[in-house]
Design a protein around this motif. Structure first.
Motif, mmCIF file in Angstrom:
data_model
loop_
_atom_site.group_PDB
_atom_site.id
_atom_site.type_symbol
_atom_site.label_atom_id
_atom_site.label_comp_id
_atom_site.label_asym_id
_atom_site.label_seq_id
_atom_site.Cartn_x
_atom_site.Cartn_y
_atom_site.Cartn_z
ATOM 1 N N PRO A 174 0.803 -1.218 0.000
ATOM 2 C CA PRO A 174 0.000 0.000 0.000
ATOM 3 C C PRO A 174 0.837 1.270 0.000
ATOM 4 C CG PRO A 174 0.132 -0.897 2.206
ATOM 5 C CD PRO A 174 0.918 -1.828 1.331
ATOM 6 N N ALA A 175 0.233 2.333 -0.513
ATOM 7 C CA ALA A 175 0.772 3.688 -0.382
ATOM 8 C C ALA A 175 -0.343 4.551 0.185
ATOM 9 C CB ALA A 175 1.236 4.219 -1.734
ATOM 10 N N VAL A 176 0.021 5.667 0.779
ATOM 11 C CA VAL A 176 -0.948 6.549 1.425
ATOM 12 C C VAL A 176 -1.013 7.870 0.675
ATOM 13 C CG1 VAL A 176 -1.515 7.805 3.547
ATOM 14 C CG2 VAL A 176 -0.601 5.478 3.679
ATOM 15 N N VAL A 177 -2.242 8.303 0.368
ATOM 16 C CA VAL A 177 -2.459 9.600 -0.264
ATOM 17 C C VAL A 177 -3.612 10.280 0.478
ATOM 18 C CG1 VAL A 177 -3.868 8.489 -2.070
ATOM 19 C CG2 VAL A 177 -2.987 10.818 -2.421
ATOM 20 N N GLY A 178 -3.313 11.372 1.166
ATOM 21 C CA GLY A 178 -4.331 12.044 1.964
ATOM 22 C C GLY A 178 -4.892 11.114 3.015
ATOM 23 N N ASN A 179 -6.212 10.988 3.063
ATOM 24 C CA ASN A 179 -6.875 10.100 4.020
ATOM 25 C C ASN A 179 -7.222 8.760 3.404
ATOM 26 O OD1 ASN A 179 -6.901 12.075 6.088
ATOM 27 N ND2 ASN A 179 -8.687 13.047 5.135
ATOM 28 N N HIS A 180 -6.417 8.347 2.428
ATOM 29 C CA HIS A 180 -6.717 7.117 1.700
ATOM 30 C C HIS A 180 -5.484 6.230 1.586
ATOM 31 C CE1 HIS A 180 -9.580 10.222 0.273
ATOM 32 N NE2 HIS A 180 -10.445 9.227 0.321
ATOM 33 N N VAL A 181 -5.746 4.951 1.371
ATOM 34 C CA VAL A 181 -4.716 3.960 1.086
ATOM 35 C C VAL A 181 -4.958 3.457 -0.330
ATOM 36 C CG1 VAL A 181 -3.616 1.837 1.867
ATOM 37 C CG2 VAL A 181 -4.813 3.280 3.510
ATOM 38 N N VAL A 182 -3.889 3.289 -1.105
ATOM 39 C CA VAL A 182 -4.041 2.846 -2.488
ATOM 40 C C VAL A 182 -3.163 1.627 -2.731
ATOM 41 C CG1 VAL A 182 -2.276 4.482 -3.308
ATOM 42 C CG2 VAL A 182 -3.953 3.559 -4.915
ATOM 43 N N VAL A 183 -3.724 0.613 -3.426
ATOM 44 C CA VAL A 183 -2.988 -0.587 -3.822
ATOM 45 C C VAL A 183 -3.305 -0.891 -5.285
ATOM 46 C CG1 VAL A 183 -2.930 -1.598 -1.510
ATOM 47 C CG2 VAL A 183 -4.821 -2.164 -3.049
ATOM 48 N N GLY A 184 -2.390 -1.571 -5.968
ATOM 49 C CA GLY A 184 -2.633 -2.052 -7.318
ATOM 50 C C GLY A 184 -2.951 -3.537 -7.293
ATOM 51 N N ASP A 185 -3.426 -4.083 -8.444
ATOM 52 C CA ASP A 185 -3.716 -5.515 -8.482
ATOM 53 C C ASP A 185 -3.266 -6.141 -9.795
ATOM 54 O OD1 ASP A 185 -5.685 -5.178 -10.452
ATOM 55 O OD2 ASP A 185 -7.374 -5.584 -9.131
ATOM 56 N N PHE A 186 -3.579 -7.446 -9.966
ATOM 57 C CA PHE A 186 -3.062 -8.221 -11.090
ATOM 58 C C PHE A 186 -3.767 -7.921 -12.406
ATOM 59 C CE2 PHE A 186 -6.849 -10.425 -10.293
ATOM 60 C CZ PHE A 186 -7.076 -11.408 -11.247
ATOM 61 N N GLU A 187 -4.847 -7.147 -12.389
ATOM 62 C CA GLU A 187 -5.526 -6.767 -13.620
ATOM 63 C C GLU A 187 -5.296 -5.301 -13.986
ATOM 64 O OE1 GLU A 187 -9.302 -9.699 -14.199
ATOM 65 O OE2 GLU A 187 -9.611 -8.070 -12.757
ATOM 66 N N GLY A 188 -4.361 -4.662 -13.336
ATOM 67 C CA GLY A 188 -4.032 -3.286 -13.673
ATOM 68 C C GLY A 188 -4.905 -2.234 -13.016
ATOM 69 N N TYR A 189 -5.678 -2.630 -11.998
ATOM 70 C CA TYR A 189 -6.528 -1.679 -11.282
ATOM 71 C C TYR A 189 -5.788 -1.076 -10.087
ATOM 72 C CZ TYR A 189 -10.753 -3.266 -13.741
ATOM 73 O OH TYR A 189 -11.691 -3.562 -14.692
ATOM 74 N N LEU A 190 -6.062 0.199 -9.833
ATOM 75 C CA LEU A 190 -5.713 0.827 -8.570
ATOM 76 C C LEU A 190 -6.976 0.904 -7.726
ATOM 77 C CD1 LEU A 190 -3.456 3.897 -9.502
ATOM 78 C CD2 LEU A 190 -2.748 1.851 -8.256
ATOM 79 N N HIS A 191 -6.865 0.534 -6.456
ATOM 80 C CA HIS A 191 -8.003 0.564 -5.538
ATOM 81 C C HIS A 191 -7.723 1.570 -4.435
ATOM 82 C CE1 HIS A 191 -9.574 -3.170 -7.344
ATOM 83 N NE2 HIS A 191 -8.307 -3.534 -7.399
ATOM 84 N N LEU A 192 -8.691 2.429 -4.176
ATOM 85 C CA LEU A 192 -8.577 3.459 -3.162
ATOM 86 C C LEU A 192 -9.474 3.090 -1.981
ATOM 87 C CD1 LEU A 192 -7.116 6.296 -3.046
ATOM 88 C CD2 LEU A 192 -9.365 7.271 -3.500
ATOM 89 N N LEU A 193 -8.897 3.051 -0.778
ATOM 90 C CA LEU A 193 -9.629 2.685 0.431
ATOM 91 C C LEU A 193 -9.489 3.787 1.475
ATOM 92 C CD1 LEU A 193 -7.990 -0.052 -0.737
ATOM 93 C CD2 LEU A 193 -9.339 -1.124 1.050
#
Length: 389
Positions: A326-345
């Motif tokens: 994971p990486a942190v941007v503002g109040n969110h956590v972001v991860v990538g996946d095996f299909e090329g998606y970025l997910h923001l949590l």
């Protein structure tokens, strides 16, 4: 734990003796019955509209090679490399190519950037330094084996870690070797390496044996060495406890994760283990000013209290999607996946808040966040800068 090993086994190495890259990992385990099926993506009712600031391509990317290519953001530029020797510097705001160099190298780790240099590790056991301003080669140095970790540099010393367990320090001006620190490598390891971290006068690095060590930056002399987790089980497979991602140093504490082992907090000054908790991870960690975030071996994302290792929340909705650290941007956590998606949590409770696709190829390295912009690199060479609303 073994039922989740299929992701990690996309690449394995037999210490310094050879590689299993050509072997199908599921065939190798022969009776692997319970490979986790990737979680399906569901529509997010009130998702944040992530926006692509710019996107481009960096040659062939990592292709199908199990190598550690990570963009490096420094001084208003994004430096990136592909596995076939292409190295480029982009303007971080516009994506404009500032320079591009075809090195002819089989790049396996990097780039690392600092003190006017771009450092590249190769599959042919070389550390190569380019001029950060122009891409021209400054020097190259021979090491003992493949460099699958991102090299780093500080205080006039360039540091590289090789897959056979050796940590090297080189004079950043000349490329002359200053020191080498050597640790024995287990017979069976994940085909990857923790990248060394320079903190003050220390170089801190995790090893495939599950140990964490700190050496002096100027001399390579050992300061402390501690077992984060001990190998367990009868087979070499069960005893794998690699530290495969970079230590995270925060306010005098080193946080580290191991595969099939534990997560731990270690005193930077003394090497004393402050706490441990059971957690298997090899994808990486991120943090904000209150929490640590960890992607575990089951593709669950955790928020961990850095004071004692207790879990604050866990999100299982990306299970089996081979998420990045994971990486942190503002109040969110972001991860990538095996299909090329970025997910923001949400960093507060882990709920899914946004999603964007940067390409068709998998992401295997954590996104990079700089000045509120997310930079994501796919294994097919896709490089994108993403902004939040």
């Amino acid at each position: 734990m073994i039922r989740h090993l299929s992701t990690a086994l996309l690449a394995l190495s037999l210490g310094a003796c050879g590689s299993m890259d050509s072997m199908n990992p599921i065939d190798w385990l022969s009776s692997e019955e319970s490979v986790v099926q990737p979680a399906e993506l569901v529509e997010l009712p009130q998702s944040l509209a992530l926006r692509t600031l710019w996107s481009t391509s960096v040659g062939a990317g990592a292709d199908d090679k199990r190598i550690k290519l990570v963009p490096f953001v420094h001084g208003g530029r994004v430096y990136a490399a592909d596995g076939e020797g292409e190295v480029r510097a982009f303007d971080s705001t516009s994506g404009r190519v500032i320079w591009s160099r075809e090195t002819g190298l089989e790049i396996a780790g990097g780039p690392g950037v600092g003190e006017g240099l771009v450092l590249l590790g190769t599959s042919n056991a070389e550390l190569v330094a380019l001029e950060a301003e122009s891409g021209q080669e400054r020097w190259r140095a021979r090491v003992s084996s493949e460099i699958l970790a991102v090299p780093t540099i500080a205080r006039g010393v360039a540091v590289a870690y090789t897959i056979d367990g050796k940590l090297y320090g080189f004079d950043a001006a000349s490329g002359e070797r200053k020191w080498v620190y050597d640790r024995e490598t287990p017979v069976l390891t994940l085909h990857g390496s923790s990248s060394p971290v320079i903190s003050g006068q220390l170089v801190i690095c995790g090893f495939a044996s599950g140990r964490l060590a700190a050496v002096e930056l100027d001399s390579g002399a050992l300061v402390w060495d501690v077992a984060v987790t001990a190998p367990r089980g009868r087979s070499e497979l069960e005893r794998m406890v690699d530290i495969d991602r970079d230590p995270l140093v925060v306010n005098g504490i080193v946080f580290v994760t191991t595969y099939q082992g534990e997560m731990a907090a270690v005193s930077e000054e003394t090497g004393t283990v402050l706490w441990r908790r059971e957690l298997s991870a090899y994808a990486g960690m991120g943090r904000d000013n209150r929490q640590l975030f960890v992607s575990d071996a089951e593709d669950h994302l955790w928020a961990i209290d850095p004071r004692n290792g207790s879990a604050l929340w866990r999100n299982k909705k990306l299970e089996g999607r081979r998420i990045t650290g994971p990486a942190v941007v503002g109040n969110h956590v972001v991860v990538g996946d095996f299909e090329g998606y970025l997910h923001l949590l949400s960093s507060e409770d882990g709920r899914m808040e946004g999603r964007i696709r940067i390409g068709d190829s998998p992401m295997s390295t954590p996104p990079i966040v700089a000045n509120g912009v997310i930079y994501a690199y796919g294994r097919g060479g896709e490089l994108a800068a993403i902004t939040l609303p």
